[in-house]
Design a protein around this motif. Structure first.
Motif, PDB file in Angstrom:
ATOM      1  N   LEU A   1      -4.865   0.646  -3.846  1.00  0.00           N
ATOM      2  CA  LEU A   1      -4.067   0.524  -5.067  1.00  0.00           C
ATOM      3  C   LEU A   1      -4.880   0.357  -6.348  1.00  0.00           C
ATOM      4  O   LEU A   1      -4.405   0.711  -7.430  1.00  0.00           O
ATOM      5  N   ALA A   2      -6.072  -0.191  -6.240  1.00  0.00           N
ATOM      6  CA  ALA A   2      -6.821  -0.595  -7.427  1.00  0.00           C
ATOM      7  C   ALA A   2      -7.192   0.583  -8.321  1.00  0.00           C
ATOM      8  O   ALA A   2      -7.609   1.639  -7.826  1.00  0.00           O
ATOM      9  N   ASP A   3      -7.048   0.379  -9.628  1.00  0.00           N
ATOM     10  CA  ASP A   3      -7.521   1.390 -10.575  1.00  0.00           C
ATOM     11  C   ASP A   3      -9.026   1.190 -10.786  1.00  0.00           C
ATOM     12  O   ASP A   3      -9.640   0.299 -10.181  1.00  0.00           O
ATOM     13  N   ALA A   4      -9.629   2.007 -11.631  1.00  0.00           N
ATOM     14  CA  ALA A   4     -11.083   1.963 -11.809  1.00  0.00           C
ATOM     15  C   ALA A   4     -11.556   0.600 -12.302  1.00  0.00           C
ATOM     16  O   ALA A   4     -12.599   0.096 -11.858  1.00  0.00           O
ATOM     17  N   THR A   5     -10.794  -0.029 -13.193  1.00  0.00           N
ATOM     18  CA  THR A   5     -11.187  -1.334 -13.734  1.00  0.00           C
ATOM     19  C   THR A   5     -11.193  -2.400 -12.647  1.00  0.00           C
ATOM     20  O   THR A   5     -12.156  -3.160 -12.507  1.00  0.00           O
ATOM     21  N   ALA A   6     -10.118  -2.453 -11.860  1.00  0.00           N
ATOM     22  CA  ALA A   6     -10.034  -3.436 -10.778  1.00  0.00           C
ATOM     23  C   ALA A   6     -11.108  -3.172  -9.736  1.00  0.00           C
ATOM     24  O   ALA A   6     -11.700  -4.100  -9.169  1.00  0.00           O
ATOM     25  N   ARG A   7     -11.367  -1.903  -9.478  1.00  0.00           N
ATOM     26  CA  ARG A   7     -12.384  -1.548  -8.484  1.00  0.00           C
ATOM     27  C   ARG A   7     -13.769  -1.986  -8.950  1.00  0.00           C
ATOM     28  O   ARG A   7     -14.576  -2.487  -8.156  1.00  0.00           O
ATOM     29  N   ARG A   8     -14.066  -1.817 -10.217  1.00  0.00           N
ATOM     30  CA  ARG A   8     -15.357  -2.264 -10.755  1.00  0.00           C
ATOM     31  C   ARG A   8     -15.512  -3.769 -10.599  1.00  0.00           C
ATOM     32  O   ARG A   8     -16.615  -4.269 -10.323  1.00  0.00           O
ATOM     33  N   GLU A   9     -14.429  -4.503 -10.792  1.00  0.00           N
ATOM     34  CA  GLU A   9     -14.475  -5.957 -10.632  1.00  0.00           C
ATOM     35  C   GLU A   9     -14.825  -6.329  -9.193  1.00  0.00           C
ATOM     36  O   GLU A   9     -15.601  -7.268  -8.952  1.00  0.00           O
TER      37      GLU A   9
ATOM     38  N   SER B   1       0.833  -1.201   0.000  1.00  0.00           N
ATOM     39  CA  SER B   1       0.000   0.000   0.000  1.00  0.00           C
ATOM     40  C   SER B   1       0.868   1.252   0.000  1.00  0.00           C
ATOM     41  O   SER B   1       0.593   2.218  -0.730  1.00  0.00           O
ATOM     42  N   GLU B   2       1.915   1.237   0.805  1.00  0.00           N
ATOM     43  CA  GLU B   2       2.840   2.379   0.849  1.00  0.00           C
ATOM     44  C   GLU B   2       3.642   2.503  -0.438  1.00  0.00           C
ATOM     45  O   GLU B   2       3.922   3.608  -0.904  1.00  0.00           O
ATOM     46  N   LEU B   3       3.991   1.355  -1.026  1.00  0.00           N
ATOM     47  CA  LEU B   3       4.773   1.364  -2.266  1.00  0.00           C
ATOM     48  C   LEU B   3       3.969   1.967  -3.415  1.00  0.00           C
ATOM     49  O   LEU B   3       4.526   2.627  -4.303  1.00  0.00           O
ATOM     50  N   GLY B   4       2.659   1.727  -3.399  1.00  0.00           N
ATOM     51  CA  GLY B   4       1.790   2.345  -4.403  1.00  0.00           C
ATOM     52  C   GLY B   4       1.856   1.727  -5.780  1.00  0.00           C
ATOM     53  O   GLY B   4       1.534   2.394  -6.773  1.00  0.00           O
ATOM     54  N   ASP B   5       2.233   0.461  -5.858  1.00  0.00           N
ATOM     55  CA  ASP B   5       2.364  -0.208  -7.149  1.00  0.00           C
ATOM     56  C   ASP B   5       1.153  -1.113  -7.387  1.00  0.00           C
ATOM     57  O   ASP B   5       0.977  -2.130  -6.710  1.00  0.00           O
ATOM     58  N   ALA B   6       0.327  -0.754  -8.355  1.00  0.00           N
ATOM     59  CA  ALA B   6      -0.913  -1.498  -8.623  1.00  0.00           C
ATOM     60  C   ALA B   6      -0.652  -2.912  -9.126  1.00  0.00           C
ATOM     61  O   ALA B   6      -1.575  -3.742  -9.146  1.00  0.00           O
ATOM     62  N   LYS B   7       0.583  -3.225  -9.506  1.00  0.00           N
ATOM     63  CA  LYS B   7       0.881  -4.587  -9.958  1.00  0.00           C
ATOM     64  C   LYS B   7       0.718  -5.596  -8.816  1.00  0.00           C
ATOM     65  O   LYS B   7       0.647  -6.800  -9.038  1.00  0.00           O
TER      66      LYS B   7
ATOM     67  N   CYS C   1     -14.926  -7.967   4.023  1.00  0.00           N
ATOM     68  CA  CYS C   1     -13.513  -7.678   3.733  1.00  0.00           C
ATOM     69  C   CYS C   1     -13.389  -6.734   2.538  1.00  0.00           C
ATOM     70  O   CYS C   1     -12.661  -5.737   2.581  1.00  0.00           O
ATOM     71  N   TRP C   2     -14.133  -7.027   1.468  1.00  0.00           N
ATOM     72  CA  TRP C   2     -14.071  -6.174   0.279  1.00  0.00           C
ATOM     73  C   TRP C   2     -14.624  -4.788   0.557  1.00  0.00           C
ATOM     74  O   TRP C   2     -14.098  -3.785   0.068  1.00  0.00           O
ATOM     75  N   LEU C   3     -15.678  -4.708   1.358  1.00  0.00           N
ATOM     76  CA  LEU C   3     -16.248  -3.397   1.685  1.00  0.00           C
ATOM     77  C   LEU C   3     -15.277  -2.563   2.511  1.00  0.00           C
ATOM     78  O   LEU C   3     -15.171  -1.348   2.324  1.00  0.00           O
ATOM     79  N   ILE C   4     -14.543  -3.213   3.408  1.00  0.00           N
ATOM     80  CA  ILE C   4     -13.503  -2.513   4.168  1.00  0.00           C
ATOM     81  C   ILE C   4     -12.447  -1.963   3.208  1.00  0.00           C
ATOM     82  O   ILE C   4     -11.987  -0.828   3.335  1.00  0.00           O
ATOM     83  N   GLY C   5     -12.072  -2.787   2.238  1.00  0.00           N
ATOM     84  CA  GLY C   5     -11.074  -2.352   1.267  1.00  0.00           C
ATOM     85  C   GLY C   5     -11.549  -1.187   0.420  1.00  0.00           C
ATOM     86  O   GLY C   5     -10.831  -0.191   0.243  1.00  0.00           O
ATOM     87  N   LEU C   6     -12.769  -1.286  -0.092  1.00  0.00           N
ATOM     88  CA  LEU C   6     -13.302  -0.211  -0.930  1.00  0.00           C
ATOM     89  C   LEU C   6     -13.394   1.101  -0.172  1.00  0.00           C
ATOM     90  O   LEU C   6     -13.254   2.184  -0.753  1.00  0.00           O
ATOM     91  N   ALA C   7     -13.603   1.019   1.134  1.00  0.00           N
ATOM     92  CA  ALA C   7     -13.742   2.232   1.943  1.00  0.00           C
ATOM     93  C   ALA C   7     -12.424   2.984   2.120  1.00  0.00           C
ATOM     94  O   ALA C   7     -12.434   4.130   2.589  1.00  0.00           O
ATOM     95  N   GLN C   8     -11.318   2.373   1.723  1.00  0.00           N
ATOM     96  CA  GLN C   8     -10.031   3.060   1.851  1.00  0.00           C
ATOM     97  C   GLN C   8      -9.933   4.248   0.901  1.00  0.00           C
ATOM     98  O   GLN C   8      -9.248   5.227   1.195  1.00  0.00           O
ATOM     99  N   ARG C   9     -10.622   4.133  -0.232  1.00  0.00           N
ATOM    100  CA  ARG C   9     -10.573   5.227  -1.206  1.00  0.00           C
ATOM    101  C   ARG C   9     -11.898   5.273  -1.973  1.00  0.00           C
ATOM    102  O   ARG C   9     -11.975   4.856  -3.128  1.00  0.00           O
ATOM    103  N   PRO C  10     -12.946   5.734  -1.329  1.00  0.00           N
ATOM    104  CA  PRO C  10     -14.271   5.743  -1.962  1.00  0.00           C
ATOM    105  C   PRO C  10     -14.265   6.481  -3.295  1.00  0.00           C
ATOM    106  O   PRO C  10     -13.633   7.531  -3.426  1.00  0.00           O
ATOM    107  N   THR C  11     -14.961   5.905  -4.268  1.00  0.00           N
ATOM    108  CA  THR C  11     -15.005   6.475  -5.612  1.00  0.00           C
ATOM    109  C   THR C  11     -16.454   6.455  -6.090  1.00  0.00           C
ATOM    110  O   THR C  11     -16.971   5.401  -6.467  1.00  0.00           O
TER     111      THR C  11
END
Length: 204
Positions: free
Chosen positions: A85-93, A50-56, A113-123
């Protein structure tokens, strides 16, 4: 940096695939110390990515997040890192996955778990379809998580309209109110207070 990515990947995948580090397994005894070591490695690696910021790292983290033999705390850390880290495509998935498991009680932890993750950067534009989770068939905790997430995004007019209608439903009123109070406009927030005033008057 490539060297940092490689180190974090190594730590993330140290647990053998057959080793069960879930809390149910660790509570049975005999493997608790080893299981908590693997848990610590996953949490540390997820935070590092998360700190590294690499979406790979998203596919690597997704494998951990969806592995029932990974420790639950590690899975939450992985979901949280993916949310950052997720971009819009990964987030939609992810949103699609969450909607697909909306009323499946056996997948309650994975959904949370996924809802906790999505809440890190609401879009807002991507997360808006999650309003479909706000039904009586969805467990209360998932509804609360979804309401907070939607509210944090800021609500567009179509979602505000749907949530305002939910204020009339005794099962959904609190979730709708939560979302609207966080992300609604002045008009929809006024309707929240009106709904509670009506309810209070009816009870009196």
């Amino acid at each position: 940096d490539a060297s940092a990515f490689a180190i974090l990947e190594k730590q993330l995948t140290r647990k053998p695939a057959t080793f069960d580090a879930s809390m149910d397994s660790l509570m049975k005894g005999g493997v608790a110390i080893l299981g908590m070591v693997y848990r610590g490695l996953v949490v540390g690696a997820a935070d590092g990515f998360s700190e590294l910021g690499d979406a790979k790292a998203v596919p690597l983290l997704t494998k951990i997040a969806e592995d029932p033999k990974s420790n639950e705390q590690g899975r939450i850390a992985a979901c949280s890192a993916i949310g950052s880290l997720a971009d819009a495509t990964a987030r939609r998935e992810i949103v699609t996955k969450v909607r697909a498991m909306a009323s499946n009680r056996k997948q309650g932890f994975q959904r949370s778990c996924w809802l906790i993750g999505l809440a890190q950067r609401p879009t807002a534009a991507v997360d808006a379809p999650l309003v479909a989770l706000l039904t009586a068939k969805t467990d209360p905790e998932s509804r609360h998580q979804t309401a907070r997430l939607l509210g944090q995004c800021g609500l567009a007019a179509p979602e505000r309209t749907k949530l305002t209608e939910m204020l009339k439903d005794k099962t959904l009123v609190h979730d709708a109110a939560l979302a609207l109070l966080f992300g609604g406009d002045e008009a929809s927030i006024t309707k929240v207070f009106a709904a509670y005033e009506t309810s209070s008057t009816a009870e009196d």
